[in-house]
Motif scaffolding. Structure first.
Motif, PDB file in Angstrom:
ATOM      1  N   THR A  39      -2.895 -20.235   7.949  1.00 16.34           N
ATOM      2  CA  THR A  39      -2.930 -19.128   6.998  1.00 16.34           C
ATOM      3  C   THR A  39      -3.997 -19.380   5.932  1.00 16.34           C
ATOM      4  O   THR A  39      -4.741 -18.473   5.554  1.00 16.34           O
ATOM      5  CB  THR A  39      -1.540 -18.962   6.345  1.00 16.34           C
ATOM      6  OG1 THR A  39      -0.565 -18.829   7.385  1.00 16.34           O
ATOM      7  CG2 THR A  39      -1.491 -17.747   5.462  1.00 16.34           C
ATOM      8  N   HIS A  50      -6.018 -10.257   2.139  1.00 19.74           N
ATOM      9  CA  HIS A  50      -4.641 -10.393   1.665  1.00 19.74           C
ATOM     10  C   HIS A  50      -3.710  -9.830   2.709  1.00 19.74           C
ATOM     11  O   HIS A  50      -4.071  -8.875   3.402  1.00 19.74           O
ATOM     12  CB  HIS A  50      -4.450  -9.636   0.343  1.00 19.74           C
ATOM     13  CG  HIS A  50      -5.201 -10.284  -0.785  1.00 19.74           C
ATOM     14  ND1 HIS A  50      -4.850 -11.507  -1.292  1.00 19.74           N
ATOM     15  CD2 HIS A  50      -6.309  -9.885  -1.476  1.00 19.74           C
ATOM     16  CE1 HIS A  50      -5.695 -11.835  -2.261  1.00 19.74           C
ATOM     17  NE2 HIS A  50      -6.597 -10.884  -2.391  1.00 19.74           N
ATOM     18  N   ARG A  51      -2.506 -10.431   2.818  1.00 18.73           N
ATOM     19  CA  ARG A  51      -1.543  -9.870   3.780  1.00 18.73           C
ATOM     20  C   ARG A  51      -1.297  -8.415   3.397  1.00 18.73           C
ATOM     21  O   ARG A  51      -1.162  -8.087   2.225  1.00 18.73           O
ATOM     22  CB  ARG A  51      -0.257 -10.694   3.802  1.00 18.73           C
ATOM     23  CG  ARG A  51       0.488 -10.792   2.497  1.00 18.73           C
ATOM     24  CD  ARG A  51       1.930 -11.216   2.681  1.00 18.73           C
ATOM     25  NE  ARG A  51       2.080 -12.416   3.501  1.00 18.73           N
ATOM     26  CZ  ARG A  51       3.177 -13.155   3.523  1.00 18.73           C
ATOM     27  NH1 ARG A  51       4.190 -12.824   2.745  1.00 18.73           N
ATOM     28  NH2 ARG A  51       3.271 -14.209   4.292  1.00 18.73           N
ATOM     29  N   TRP A  52      -1.280  -7.561   4.409  1.00 18.63           N
ATOM     30  CA  TRP A  52      -1.153  -6.130   4.122  1.00 18.63           C
ATOM     31  C   TRP A  52       0.310  -5.698   4.181  1.00 18.63           C
ATOM     32  O   TRP A  52       0.657  -4.559   3.899  1.00 18.63           O
ATOM     33  CB  TRP A  52      -2.013  -5.306   5.078  1.00 18.63           C
ATOM     34  CG  TRP A  52      -1.763  -5.586   6.536  1.00 18.63           C
ATOM     35  CD1 TRP A  52      -2.280  -6.625   7.257  1.00 18.63           C
ATOM     36  CD2 TRP A  52      -0.933  -4.851   7.428  1.00 18.63           C
ATOM     37  NE1 TRP A  52      -1.814  -6.580   8.549  1.00 18.63           N
ATOM     38  CE2 TRP A  52      -0.997  -5.505   8.693  1.00 18.63           C
ATOM     39  CE3 TRP A  52      -0.153  -3.695   7.305  1.00 18.63           C
ATOM     40  CZ2 TRP A  52      -0.288  -5.043   9.806  1.00 18.63           C
ATOM     41  CZ3 TRP A  52       0.540  -3.238   8.409  1.00 18.63           C
ATOM     42  CH2 TRP A  52       0.472  -3.918   9.646  1.00 18.63           C
ATOM     43  N   ILE A  53       1.182  -6.625   4.546  1.00 17.44           N
ATOM     44  CA  ILE A  53       2.610  -6.307   4.532  1.00 17.44           C
ATOM     45  C   ILE A  53       3.357  -7.621   4.305  1.00 17.44           C
ATOM     46  O   ILE A  53       2.917  -8.674   4.768  1.00 17.44           O
ATOM     47  CB  ILE A  53       3.034  -5.606   5.846  1.00 17.44           C
ATOM     48  CG1 ILE A  53       4.510  -5.206   5.809  1.00 17.44           C
ATOM     49  CG2 ILE A  53       2.752  -6.463   7.064  1.00 17.44           C
ATOM     50  CD1 ILE A  53       4.898  -4.247   6.935  1.00 17.44           C
ATOM     51  N   SER A  54       4.443  -7.556   3.532  1.00 18.56           N
ATOM     52  CA  SER A  54       5.203  -8.776   3.234  1.00 18.56           C
ATOM     53  C   SER A  54       6.491  -8.791   4.041  1.00 18.56           C
ATOM     54  O   SER A  54       6.969  -7.739   4.454  1.00 18.56           O
ATOM     55  CB  SER A  54       5.533  -8.822   1.742  1.00 18.56           C
ATOM     56  OG  SER A  54       4.338  -8.978   1.018  1.00 18.56           O
ATOM     57  N   PRO A  55       7.044  -9.998   4.253  1.00 18.68           N
ATOM     58  CA  PRO A  55       8.316 -10.052   4.987  1.00 18.68           C
ATOM     59  C   PRO A  55       9.390  -9.250   4.257  1.00 18.68           C
ATOM     60  O   PRO A  55       9.367  -9.137   3.034  1.00 18.68           O
ATOM     61  CB  PRO A  55       8.669 -11.543   4.969  1.00 18.68           C
ATOM     62  CG  PRO A  55       7.398 -12.248   4.700  1.00 18.68           C
ATOM     63  CD  PRO A  55       6.562 -11.322   3.872  1.00 18.68           C
ATOM     64  N   LEU A  56      10.318  -8.662   5.041  1.00 19.65           N
ATOM     65  CA  LEU A  56      11.397  -7.869   4.454  1.00 19.65           C
ATOM     66  C   LEU A  56      12.225  -8.714   3.497  1.00 19.65           C
ATOM     67  O   LEU A  56      12.633  -8.277   2.440  1.00 19.65           O
ATOM     68  CB  LEU A  56      12.314  -7.338   5.565  1.00 19.65           C
ATOM     69  CG  LEU A  56      11.695  -6.346   6.542  1.00 19.65           C
ATOM     70  CD1 LEU A  56      12.680  -6.014   7.660  1.00 19.65           C
ATOM     71  CD2 LEU A  56      11.294  -5.075   5.797  1.00 19.65           C
ATOM     72  N   TRP A  57      12.469  -9.953   3.939  1.00 21.54           N
ATOM     73  CA  TRP A  57      13.303 -10.836   3.125  1.00 21.54           C
ATOM     74  C   TRP A  57      12.748 -12.249   3.251  1.00 21.54           C
ATOM     75  O   TRP A  57      12.335 -12.641   4.339  1.00 21.54           O
ATOM     76  CB  TRP A  57      14.745 -10.817   3.641  1.00 21.54           C
ATOM     77  CG  TRP A  57      15.682 -11.687   2.858  1.00 21.54           C
ATOM     78  CD1 TRP A  57      16.253 -11.389   1.667  1.00 21.54           C
ATOM     79  CD2 TRP A  57      16.122 -13.010   3.208  1.00 21.54           C
ATOM     80  NE1 TRP A  57      17.034 -12.443   1.251  1.00 21.54           N
ATOM     81  CE2 TRP A  57      16.982 -13.437   2.163  1.00 21.54           C
ATOM     82  CE3 TRP A  57      15.880 -13.878   4.284  1.00 21.54           C
ATOM     83  CZ2 TRP A  57      17.595 -14.708   2.173  1.00 21.54           C
ATOM     84  CZ3 TRP A  57      16.495 -15.123   4.288  1.00 21.54           C
ATOM     85  CH2 TRP A  57      17.343 -15.534   3.236  1.00 21.54           C
ATOM     86  N   GLU A  58      12.711 -12.974   2.152  1.00 22.05           N
ATOM     87  CA  GLU A  58      12.255 -14.360   2.226  1.00 22.05           C
ATOM     88  C   GLU A  58      13.330 -15.272   1.672  1.00 22.05           C
ATOM     89  O   GLU A  58      13.986 -14.917   0.685  1.00 22.05           O
ATOM     90  CB  GLU A  58      10.967 -14.528   1.410  1.00 22.05           C
ATOM     91  CG  GLU A  58       9.716 -14.359   2.254  1.00 22.05           C
ATOM     92  CD  GLU A  58       8.453 -14.545   1.446  1.00 22.05           C
ATOM     93  OE1 GLU A  58       7.859 -15.627   1.544  1.00 22.05           O
ATOM     94  OE2 GLU A  58       8.072 -13.612   0.715  1.00 22.05           O
ATOM     95  N   PRO A  59      13.544 -16.459   2.281  1.00 22.94           N
ATOM     96  CA  PRO A  59      14.507 -17.394   1.696  1.00 22.94           C
ATOM     97  C   PRO A  59      14.082 -17.693   0.272  1.00 22.94           C
ATOM     98  O   PRO A  59      12.901 -17.972   0.034  1.00 22.94           O
ATOM     99  CB  PRO A  59      14.381 -18.634   2.582  1.00 22.94           C
ATOM    100  CG  PRO A  59      13.728 -18.169   3.839  1.00 22.94           C
ATOM    101  CD  PRO A  59      12.890 -16.996   3.472  1.00 22.94           C
ATOM    102  N   GLU A  65      15.661 -22.224   2.955  1.00 22.57           N
ATOM    103  CA  GLU A  65      14.883 -22.162   4.188  1.00 22.57           C
ATOM    104  C   GLU A  65      15.294 -23.301   5.123  1.00 22.57           C
ATOM    105  O   GLU A  65      15.518 -23.093   6.314  1.00 22.57           O
ATOM    106  CB  GLU A  65      13.385 -22.237   3.880  1.00 22.57           C
ATOM    107  CG  GLU A  65      12.548 -22.002   5.123  1.00 22.57           C
ATOM    108  CD  GLU A  65      11.044 -22.068   4.877  1.00 22.57           C
ATOM    109  OE1 GLU A  65      10.648 -22.375   3.727  1.00 22.57           O
ATOM    110  OE2 GLU A  65      10.293 -21.838   5.824  1.00 22.57           O
TER     111      GLU A  65
END
Lengths: 101, 224
Positions: A39, A50-59, A65
């Motif tokens: 990455t 830049h990431r164009w979408i983020s994870p729905l949920w992150e620990p 994690e």
């Protein structure tokens, strides 16, 4: 077979321990994930990406994690061990049946 | 091998998802057929899934000073073929994308392609090749699992190189950089995966030789 299995296990453990012993505490960032390195490499090759979408949920933390990774590993181990135990018990029962007859 | 959420441009993300879809469709159909025709193998299939779950959760240290994880796809592929393992790999990657923020939904197609499809079919062809060459069974599945593991990371590197060509070296220059991150790290881990695959197969064979004999034609004569 038993001897071969022990050697296989020892080999797998050695392959994980040797790098740790060889490299030791390499300072900041040592033994980080290769996925994260890739990455970072993306942003080196294409600065400004830049990431164009983020994870729905992150620990929310590293602890959570690692908890979830442990859950994943133990679920998998549980299923494999159940399967091995089931067939081992079945084989014993068959052997006992044959002996009783 | 996980490409993180949002780190593939939309076009690439969609392209890999489309490429993965037909494999999944065939895989789901084959999985259904298998469970209907051969309910006895259900437990072994669960174990193959479990093996992929464990191995892909184990981030192991490597000689490059970074950590990476094996995939566990080769084991199940030897028993059930590459199509069914595409479904298993998809489920594992979905779990990691949703609960661990490891990988992502937009990169699920690309990650499934590298791990389950490229990894699975590599394992399958190596296994068939070793079989045809009459290599010892354990050596064959060692090679199938280890090379499948390695191939997964090679494909991830190529996917990233296609998406992010190097301004100077182009796609090839970029591929070399990504391979340096992934492939070298993966070599000892691939060997580990090969060893663990032989280990679990040994254990299964010693307790369930009839079931394994039913799944692996070559071992059928040894089955009781």
């Amino acid at each position: 077979m038993k001897r071969q299995n022990l050697l296989l296990l020892a080999g797998a453990i050695a392959l994980a321990v040797v790098p740790l012993a060889m490299i030791g505490h390499g300072g900041e960032g040592a033994f980080g994930g290769s996925d994260d390195l890739a990455t970072k490499l993306i942003t080196v090759i294409k600065p400004g990406y830049h990431r164009w979408i983020s994870p729905l949920w992150e620990p929310p933390s590293g602890e959570i994690e690692s908890l979830l990774f442990a859950v994943q590993a133990s679920l998998g181990t549980g299923v494999v061990a159940y399967c091995l135990g089931y067939y081992r018990g079945r084989r014993r029962a068959q052997a006992d049946d044959a002996a009783a007859r | 091998m996980h490409i993180m959420e949002g780190y593939l441009p939309a076009g690439h993300a969609i392209g890999w998802s489309i490429a993965t879809l037909p494999f999944l469709v065939v895989g789901v159909k084959r999985l259904g057929d298998r469970l209907r025709k051969d309910p006895e193998s259900r437990l072994v299939l669960a174990a193959a899934g479990g093996f992929t779950f464990v191995l892909s959760a184990l981030k192991l240290p490597s000689v490059t000073g970074s950590c990476s994880h094996p995939t566990g796809i080769g084991f199940g592929t030897v028993l059930f073929g590459p199509w069914i393992m595409t479904v298993v790999g998809f489920v594992v990657l979905l779990f990691q994308a949703l609960l661990l923020a490891h990988g992502g939904l937009t990169t699920l197609g690309a990650n499934c392609f590298s791990m389950a499809i490229a990894g699975g079919f590599t394992a399958w062809w190596i296994y068939r090749l070793g079989d045809a060459a009459r290599l010892p069974f354990n050596l064959t599945i060692f090679l199938a699992a280890a090379l499948s593991d390695l191939m997964t990371y090679v494909v991830t590197s190529l996917q990233l190189a296609l998406a992010f060509p190097d301004p100077v070296g182009g796609v090839i220059g970029s591929a070399v950089k990504f391979l340096a991150v992934f492939a070298v790290t993966q070599v000892p881990l691939a060997i580990s995966e090969g060893l663990l695959t032989v280990l679990v197969m040994n254990l299964l064979r010693s307790h369930a030789s009839d079931i394994i004999g039913g799944l692996v034609p070559r071992l059928r004569s040894a089955a009781r």
